[in-house]
Design a protein around this motif. Sequence first.
Motif, PDB file in Angstrom:
ATOM      1  N   ASP A  25      25.895  53.593  46.953  1.00 40.35           N
ATOM      2  CA  ASP A  25      25.299  52.818  47.750  1.00 40.35           C
ATOM      3  C   ASP A  25      25.517  51.313  47.124  1.00 40.35           C
ATOM      4  N   LEU A  26      26.207  50.442  47.960  1.00 41.52           N
ATOM      5  CA  LEU A  26      26.073  48.970  47.244  1.00 41.52           C
ATOM      6  C   LEU A  26      26.191  47.845  48.600  1.00 41.52           C
ATOM      7  N   ALA A  27      25.520  47.102  48.159  1.00 39.38           N
ATOM      8  CA  ALA A  27      25.565  45.779  49.216  1.00 39.38           C
ATOM      9  C   ALA A  27      25.837  44.596  48.574  1.00 39.38           C
ATOM     10  N   ILE A  28      26.788  43.808  49.307  1.00 41.09           N
ATOM     11  CA  ILE A  28      27.026  42.474  48.775  1.00 41.09           C
ATOM     12  C   ILE A  28      26.640  41.328  49.639  1.00 41.09           C
ATOM     13  N   ALA A 141      38.950  41.869  43.496  1.00 41.37           N
ATOM     14  CA  ALA A 141      39.816  41.307  42.281  1.00 41.37           C
ATOM     15  C   ALA A 141      39.670  42.703  41.212  1.00 41.37           C
ATOM     16  N   ASP A 142      40.901  43.110  41.112  1.00 38.61           N
ATOM     17  CA  ASP A 142      40.755  44.314  40.089  1.00 38.61           C
ATOM     18  C   ASP A 142      41.374  44.035  38.866  1.00 38.61           C
ATOM     19  N   GLU A 143      40.683  43.521  37.821  1.00 36.70           N
ATOM     20  CA  GLU A 143      40.887  42.959  36.651  1.00 36.70           C
ATOM     21  C   GLU A 143      41.822  41.980  36.683  1.00 36.70           C
ATOM     22  N   PRO A 144      41.886  40.835  37.325  1.00 35.07           N
ATOM     23  CA  PRO A 144      43.054  39.781  37.663  1.00 35.07           C
ATOM     24  C   PRO A 144      43.516  39.143  36.295  1.00 35.07           C
ATOM     25  N   LEU A 172      34.086  40.829  44.722  1.00 36.19           N
ATOM     26  CA  LEU A 172      33.811  42.071  44.021  1.00 36.19           C
ATOM     27  C   LEU A 172      34.761  42.154  42.856  1.00 36.19           C
ATOM     28  N   LEU A 173      34.433  41.993  41.634  1.00 37.28           N
ATOM     29  CA  LEU A 173      35.386  41.781  40.591  1.00 37.28           C
ATOM     30  C   LEU A 173      35.100  42.937  39.561  1.00 37.28           C
ATOM     31  N   VAL A 174      36.229  43.773  39.498  1.00 39.83           N
ATOM     32  CA  VAL A 174      36.380  44.714  38.523  1.00 39.83           C
ATOM     33  C   VAL A 174      36.730  44.552  37.233  1.00 39.83           C
ATOM     34  N   THR A 175      36.085  44.575  36.250  1.00 41.57           N
ATOM     35  CA  THR A 175      36.469  44.150  35.006  1.00 41.57           C
ATOM     36  C   THR A 175      35.960  45.236  33.855  1.00 41.57           C
ATOM     37  N   HIS A 176      36.634  45.168  32.746  1.00 45.03           N
ATOM     38  CA  HIS A 176      36.156  45.932  31.392  1.00 45.03           C
ATOM     39  C   HIS A 176      35.650  45.148  30.514  1.00 45.03           C
ATOM     40  N   ASP A 177      35.728  43.725  30.807  1.00 49.63           N
ATOM     41  CA  ASP A 177      35.211  42.861  29.904  1.00 49.63           C
ATOM     42  C   ASP A 177      33.720  42.429  30.252  1.00 49.63           C
TER      43      ASP A 177
END
Length: 220
Positions: A25-28, A141-144, A172-177
């Motif tokens: 579950d997630l809301a933005i 954004a997927d690790e842009p 929604l930004l996906v990152t490893h950092d």
Amino acid sequence: MATHAVRVSGLVRSFGDRNVLDGLDLAIAPGEFVAILGRSGSGKSTLLKAVAGLDYDVTGDGDIAVAGEIAVAFQDSRLLPWLRVVDNVELGVRPGRGTAALAEVGLEGRERAWPSELSGGEQQRVALARCLVREPRVLLADEPFGALDALTRIRMHDLLRELCAKHQPAVLLVTHDVDEAIELADRVVVLHEGRIGLDVPAHDADRTHLLRALGIGVAA
């Protein structure tokens, strides 16, 4: 105005007999910047693809509601090499808007360049211009910035902050950092085994706490 730009309820996404997302579950909120952290295989990119409607070969269920147009930025800029820079930006939108969009990302005068003539950072600037020229309600954004050198990443962080302040999409930004997540986001979410293990405002996010939530040992 919609209460949520993105709302995900009970989201399950499976590969074979493994649930990569397990009832998430997630809301933005509109204009909110959310960074997603997680170890490899935690479901970060699977979540982003589900919200984008790009997980065609994945089984699962749950509800996804997005209030308005989505734009997606990937680690690879995915520019079409046979099109000039301005034509890449205007792909699928009314011609004539690309020049202003390129000026916004600091590439004024490069409209007629070929993608191969640009540096990696410049190509990502074009990719951002291509996203934001559509005035999306949601930017995924997927690790842009994952493939960029450290100095270029810092410059791109500054640019992204400026563009988001102006256009105000939900992000929604996906990152490893971990540092990138704290620096850019309003809120940091850590995924663990397909569920949300931690969800905190970025101004309250402690790097050590986040690393421990990711299962990464931190020296005392």
